[in-house]
Design a protein around this motif. Sequence first.
Motif, PDB file in Angstrom:
ATOM      1  N   UNK A 160       0.852  -1.200   0.000  1.00 44.45           N
ATOM      2  CA  UNK A 160       0.000   0.000   0.000  1.00 44.45           C
ATOM      3  C   UNK A 160       0.884   1.245   0.000  1.00 44.45           C
ATOM      4  N   UNK A 161       1.905   1.238   0.859  1.00 36.88           N
ATOM      5  CA  UNK A 161       2.883   2.344   0.834  1.00 36.88           C
ATOM      6  C   UNK A 161       4.214   1.880   1.390  1.00 36.88           C
ATOM      7  N   UNK A 162       5.263   2.620   1.017  1.00 39.30           N
ATOM      8  CA  UNK A 162       6.620   2.245   1.404  1.00 39.30           C
ATOM      9  C   UNK A 162       7.328   3.498   1.920  1.00 39.30           C
ATOM     10  N   UNK A 163       8.043   3.370   3.039  1.00 37.52           N
ATOM     11  CA  UNK A 163       8.822   4.483   3.608  1.00 37.52           C
ATOM     12  C   UNK A 163      10.231   3.960   3.868  1.00 37.52           C
ATOM     13  N   UNK A 164      11.239   4.638   3.371  1.00 39.58           N
ATOM     14  CA  UNK A 164      12.604   4.124   3.526  1.00 39.58           C
ATOM     15  C   UNK A 164      13.496   5.230   4.102  1.00 39.58           C
ATOM     16  N   UNK A 165      14.185   4.887   5.192  1.00 42.42           N
ATOM     17  CA  UNK A 165      15.086   5.828   5.874  1.00 42.42           C
ATOM     18  C   UNK A 165      16.512   5.370   5.605  1.00 42.42           C
ATOM     19  N   UNK A 166      17.281   6.238   4.968  1.00 44.25           N
ATOM     20  CA  UNK A 166      18.574   5.834   4.418  1.00 44.25           C
ATOM     21  C   UNK A 166      19.720   6.497   5.186  1.00 44.25           C
ATOM     22  N   UNK A 167      20.642   5.656   5.709  1.00 38.33           N
ATOM     23  CA  UNK A 167      21.904   6.172   6.255  1.00 38.33           C
ATOM     24  C   UNK A 167      22.932   5.964   5.160  1.00 38.33           C
ATOM     25  N   UNK A 168      23.302   7.035   4.477  1.00 35.35           N
ATOM     26  CA  UNK A 168      24.192   6.930   3.307  1.00 35.35           C
ATOM     27  C   UNK A 168      25.646   6.873   3.736  1.00 35.35           C
ATOM     28  N   UNK A 169      26.443   6.160   2.936  1.00 34.65           N
ATOM     29  CA  UNK A 169      27.891   6.223   3.164  1.00 34.65           C
ATOM     30  C   UNK A 169      28.353   7.629   2.781  1.00 34.65           C
ATOM     31  N   UNK A 170      29.363   8.142   3.517  1.00 31.90           N
ATOM     32  CA  UNK A 170      29.807   9.508   3.228  1.00 31.90           C
ATOM     33  C   UNK A 170      30.559   9.623   1.919  1.00 31.90           C
ATOM     34  N   UNK A 187      21.049  14.995   4.317  1.00 31.99           N
ATOM     35  CA  UNK A 187      21.460  14.922   2.911  1.00 31.99           C
ATOM     36  C   UNK A 187      20.346  14.278   2.075  1.00 31.99           C
ATOM     37  N   UNK A 188      19.360  15.084   1.650  1.00 37.04           N
ATOM     38  CA  UNK A 188      19.276  16.541   1.692  1.00 37.04           C
ATOM     39  C   UNK A 188      18.693  17.015   3.036  1.00 37.04           C
ATOM     40  N   UNK A 189      18.755  18.331   3.310  1.00 37.34           N
ATOM     41  CA  UNK A 189      18.241  18.837   4.592  1.00 37.34           C
ATOM     42  C   UNK A 189      16.727  19.008   4.583  1.00 37.34           C
ATOM     43  N   UNK A 190      16.025  18.085   4.007  1.00 35.83           N
ATOM     44  CA  UNK A 190      14.558  18.136   3.929  1.00 35.83           C
ATOM     45  C   UNK A 190      14.045  16.731   3.643  1.00 35.83           C
ATOM     46  N   UNK A 191      12.795  16.514   3.932  1.00 34.66           N
ATOM     47  CA  UNK A 191      12.143  15.241   3.594  1.00 34.66           C
ATOM     48  C   UNK A 191      10.972  15.577   2.681  1.00 34.66           C
ATOM     49  N   UNK A 192      10.746  14.870   1.564  1.00 37.15           N
ATOM     50  CA  UNK A 192      11.426  13.655   1.137  1.00 37.15           C
ATOM     51  C   UNK A 192      12.782  13.929   0.472  1.00 37.15           C
ATOM     52  N   UNK A 193      13.622  12.888   0.470  1.00 33.48           N
ATOM     53  CA  UNK A 193      14.854  12.961  -0.319  1.00 33.48           C
ATOM     54  C   UNK A 193      14.504  12.600  -1.767  1.00 33.48           C
ATOM     55  N   UNK A 194      15.472  12.839  -2.663  1.00 30.72           N
ATOM     56  CA  UNK A 194      15.201  12.634  -4.100  1.00 30.72           C
ATOM     57  C   UNK A 194      15.011  11.153  -4.461  1.00 30.72           C
ATOM     58  N   UNK A 195      15.387  10.248  -3.542  1.00 32.25           N
ATOM     59  CA  UNK A 195      15.326   8.823  -3.892  1.00 32.25           C
ATOM     60  C   UNK A 195      13.906   8.368  -4.242  1.00 32.25           C
ATOM     61  N   UNK A 209       7.894   7.410   0.333  1.00 31.22           N
ATOM     62  CA  UNK A 209       8.599   8.579   0.867  1.00 31.22           C
ATOM     63  C   UNK A 209       9.961   8.084   1.344  1.00 31.22           C
ATOM     64  N   UNK A 210      11.009   8.872   1.086  1.00 31.42           N
ATOM     65  CA  UNK A 210      12.350   8.505   1.550  1.00 31.42           C
ATOM     66  C   UNK A 210      12.978   9.683   2.298  1.00 31.42           C
TER      67      UNK A 210
END
Length: 344
Positions: A160-170, A187-195, A209-210
């Motif tokens: 129905x929906x998907x939410x993903x929280x990403x800890x990116x490698x630097x 990275x970015x300083x807002x939600x949602x991210x571009x992913x 939403x990511x």
Amino acid sequence: MIRVGVVGYGTIGKRVADAISKQRDMVLEGVAKTRPSYEAAAAVEKGLRLFVPPSEADKFEKAGIRVSGTIEDLVKSVDVVVDATPGGVGAQNRESLYSRLGVKAVFQGGEKADVAEVSFNALANYGQAIGKRYIRVVSCNTTAILRIAAALRLWNIGIERMRVFIARRGADPKEHKKGPINDFVLDPPAIPSHHALDVKSVLPDIDIVTASIATPVTIAHVHFVYAVLGSGVSREEVLEALYRTPRIAVFEPGRGFTSVAQVIEWARDAGRPRGDVPENIVFRDTVSVSGRELFMVMAVHQESIVVPENVDAIRAAAGFKDVWKSIRLTDESLGLVTEGKRYG
Ligand code: NAD
């Protein structure tokens, strides 16, 4: 045989070049680079033909790196180019080279979606890419999310929906000038991210939403995945879908896998090239279903995850129609986890 050239021989390009060399239906005509470097020297030393801009040929020769011709020579000699240059350069190359010389091209996720006719993930939309002139393989994080979404859909588990929280490698391990080294950067300083938008470039109908932060790590990204499923789905059904879907590896706690570094070490011990793990790294006991809510933690080896998709994208561009055959040819040649297999 599909004749292929790789333009941009860095983190992604060198892995894609090695993968192409392992395909029975492809021949790697050469790789292109703009500046002499240890990577260019290593390419020539392992027997690859190197193509460079005419203005730079002297510099390569002075550095003792043998050159086989110009980048234009390489592009003219192939059916499909894989462009693995830094983000934005691919779009310039499309105009100045590929379009002018009438050659098909596969671009990477650092390019904007409009660089290509289709954004691509083999499990999610191979069919839409067949015969296309320009295909864009989406980024590492997007590829990982799309594989999970595609796996659930493939085995009739509705999302129905998907939410993903990403800890990116630097940064990638070789990038000595990038950070952070002691911070968690929005990275970015807002939600949602571009992913999320990038996922939608392949699966437009998905509710996603990511959010993303950058961390002082170089080995992998980590995703906390949350999804609301259709009703009546069990944890066992989700695990079965993950086990059965190619390019998703489920790591079992019984063998002591409790961190990402251990998985990378396992890949080194297993003799995988460069210690790469192109599969989604799912930690089994994080996969939990509560009512209709699914949670899981997975890691993404950013340096290698898009490599199998690049190989499939080449076949799609060349008009190869059978998605499952392409996935099987690619995965067997790269020694990836095959259907139904699991670790531990
Ligand atoms: P990289 O910097 O490691 O490699 C790029 C290479 O292209 C370099 O060797 C550079 O010298 C060369 N180059 C630059 N301009 C060129 C030109 N005009 N012609 C030929 N070669 C040129 O970059 P990368 O990490 O391999 O990224 C390449 C693409 O892959 C980007 O779109 C990036 O967003 C995407 N991508 C990167 C990762 C990752 O984690 N590294 C993961 C997935 C996708």
